[in-house]
Enzyme design. Structure first.
Site, PDB file in Angstrom:
ATOM      1  N   ARG A  67      39.154  36.753 103.772  1.00  0.00           N
ATOM      2  CA  ARG A  67      39.541  35.878 102.662  1.00  0.00           C
ATOM      3  C   ARG A  67      40.994  35.454 102.697  1.00  0.00           C
ATOM      4  O   ARG A  67      41.314  34.272 102.552  1.00  0.00           O
ATOM      5  CB  ARG A  67      39.365  36.604 101.310  1.00  0.00           C
ATOM      6  CG  ARG A  67      37.982  36.733 100.844  1.00  0.00           C
ATOM      7  CD  ARG A  67      37.817  38.067 100.130  1.00  0.00           C
ATOM      8  NE  ARG A  67      37.414  39.020 101.130  1.00  0.00           N
ATOM      9  CZ  ARG A  67      36.153  39.349 101.361  1.00  0.00           C
ATOM     10  NH1 ARG A  67      35.219  38.895 100.595  1.00  0.00           N
ATOM     11  NH2 ARG A  67      35.853  40.173 102.334  1.00  0.00           N
ATOM     12  N   HIS A 147      50.418  43.322  97.432  1.00  0.00           N
ATOM     13  CA  HIS A 147      49.581  42.182  97.829  1.00  0.00           C
ATOM     14  C   HIS A 147      49.741  41.133  96.715  1.00  0.00           C
ATOM     15  O   HIS A 147      48.831  40.900  95.916  1.00  0.00           O
ATOM     16  CB  HIS A 147      48.131  42.651  97.965  1.00  0.00           C
ATOM     17  CG  HIS A 147      47.238  41.705  98.705  1.00  0.00           C
ATOM     18  ND1 HIS A 147      47.588  40.408  99.025  1.00  0.00           N
ATOM     19  CD2 HIS A 147      45.975  41.879  99.196  1.00  0.00           C
ATOM     20  CE1 HIS A 147      46.588  39.838  99.665  1.00  0.00           C
ATOM     21  NE2 HIS A 147      45.605  40.701  99.786  1.00  0.00           N
TER      22      HIS A 147
HETATM   23  C1  NCD Z   1      42.295  43.683 100.100  1.00  0.00           C
HETATM   24  C2  NCD Z   1      43.415  43.999 101.049  1.00  0.00           C
HETATM   25  O1  NCD Z   1      43.398  43.630 102.212  1.00  0.00           O
HETATM   26  O2  NCD Z   1      44.325  44.638 100.563  1.00  0.00           O
HETATM   27  N1  NCD Z   1      41.515  42.588 100.419  1.00  0.00           N
HETATM   28  C3  NCD Z   1      41.952  41.305 100.336  1.00  0.00           C
HETATM   29  O3  NCD Z   1      43.054  40.967 100.672  1.00  0.00           O
HETATM   30  N2  NCD Z   1      41.103  40.405  99.826  1.00  0.00           N
HETATM   31  C4  NCD Z   1      41.541  44.867  99.672  1.00  0.00           C
HETATM   32  C5  NCD Z   1      40.898  45.740 100.706  1.00  0.00           C
HETATM   33  O4  NCD Z   1      41.143  45.657 101.892  1.00  0.00           O
HETATM   34  O5  NCD Z   1      40.104  46.576 100.264  1.00  0.00           O
END
Ligand code: NCD
Length: 322
Positions: A67, A147
């Site tokens: 994503r 994030h």
């Molecule tokens: C997350 C991440 O990479 O921190 N996913 C994301 O970016 N959509 C969560 C995860 O990896 O569980």
């Protein structure tokens, strides 16, 4: 003349976007309003102007991603940037090149943006120190640390469903210890005035410092979910667990969000998940695909939220539009 540091709290323009802590509430609100600017009247994502024409965006992902990588790529393309996605599996990092050298090499190709995902906490800050003043760095997830664009898209998704976020009761359920999403979401929720934030997990997956952040902790799903308006579910992040050994089936028995456990929450509860999902472990199919789920809306909003970050960095005057 005094200059403001890139993420100075009174400066609503951005240079880097490394974590939610570093931006003011006003900048967070500006980004949320700007995200709306990238939907047309039919709810489709578009850009009214080629805000990134002539700019180069480099995606440097040292960890797997579906994503986040694809939405940054689409966001940059919607804004008319030239996009470079480095295949790290075949890049010189596999030949022992240091992160600093890889980043300086990419920046030397006159990239205006480096979007970085890396397994180490603090990697995005490190990259921001290595690049010259011309290049902006956006953190697409560093270790268990931050994030920020996930938090932005999560807050935007909540604003689409709730008029006043400050009244929300939010439960974050799952592997909070290893989750950069949980950390950034908690900070963003708090900046937007949310006071009832609950961390629900087995005690070994709850960070020791979490209560100091003003988050209440629960090891029991029934009490943690009681009357909540929002559940943010998280995956067991085995790749960051080192010696911890959690058996998914045992975890699922106590913490899986199913239609049965949803009954503890408010009847109109919304369920979110940053993905990737491990169906049957932290979330059941009937919840992931059911009427309470906002999961695919989160994915869609992620493109617009990332457009807002790129556009505000490239064109600070866009902040005045909001
Ligand atoms: C997350 C991440 O990479 O921190 N996913 C994301 O970016 N959509 C969560 C995860 O990896 O569980």
């Amino acid at each position: 003349m005094p200059t403001l540091s890139p993420n100075h709290p009174t400066n609503h323009s951005l240079h880097h976007f490394l974590n939610i802590e570093a931006i003011s509430t006003k900048t967070l609100e500006t980004l949320l309003k700007l995200t709306k600017h990238f939907f047309d009247s039919n709810g489709r994502i578009y850009s009214p102007k080629p805000y990134l024409q002539g700019k180069i965006v480099a995606n440097l992902f040292f960890e797997p991603s579906t994503r986040t990588l694809s939405s940054f790529e689409l966001a940059a393309k919607h804004l008319s940037a030239t996009v470079l996605t480095l295949n790290v599996a075949t890049s010189s990092t596999k030949k022992g090149e240091s992160l600093a050298d890889t980043v300086r090499t990419i920046a030397a190709m006159q990239c205006d943006f480096i979007i970085v995902r890396h397994a180490d906490d603090g990697a995005a800050e490190f990259v921001a120190r290595e690049v010259g003043a011309h290049t902006s760095v956006i953190n697409a997830g560093d270790g268990c640390h931050a994030h920020p664009t996930q938090a932005l898209l999560d807050m935007f998704t909540l604003q689409q469903h709730f008029h006043d976020l400050s009244k929300l009761r939010v439960a974050i359920v799952g592997d909070i210890l290893h989750s950069r999403v949980a950390r950034s979401d908690i900070t963003a929720l708090q900046k937007l005035g949310v006071r009832d934030i609950r961390a629900v997990a087995p005690s070994i997956l709850l960070p020791t410092e979490i209560e100091k952040l003003g988050v209440s902790t629960y090891t029991d799903l029934a009490s943690g979910l009681k009357d909540v308006d929002v559940i943010i579910t998280l995956r067991l992040q085995h790749e960051r667990m080192h010696s911890l050994n959690i058996v998914p089936a045992d975890y699922a028995q106590q913490y899986c969000i199913t239609n049965d456990t949803l009954r503890y929450a408010h009847k109109d509860v919304k369920v979110m998940h940053p993905g990737p999902m491990n169906r049957g472990v932290e979330i059941a199919d009937d919840v992931a695909d059911g009427p309470h789920s906002l999961i695919l809306e989160q994915v869609k909003n992620g493109v617009a939220a990332r457009m807002a970050v790129l556009a505000l960095i490239a064109k600070p005057e866009l902040g005045l539009l909001t």
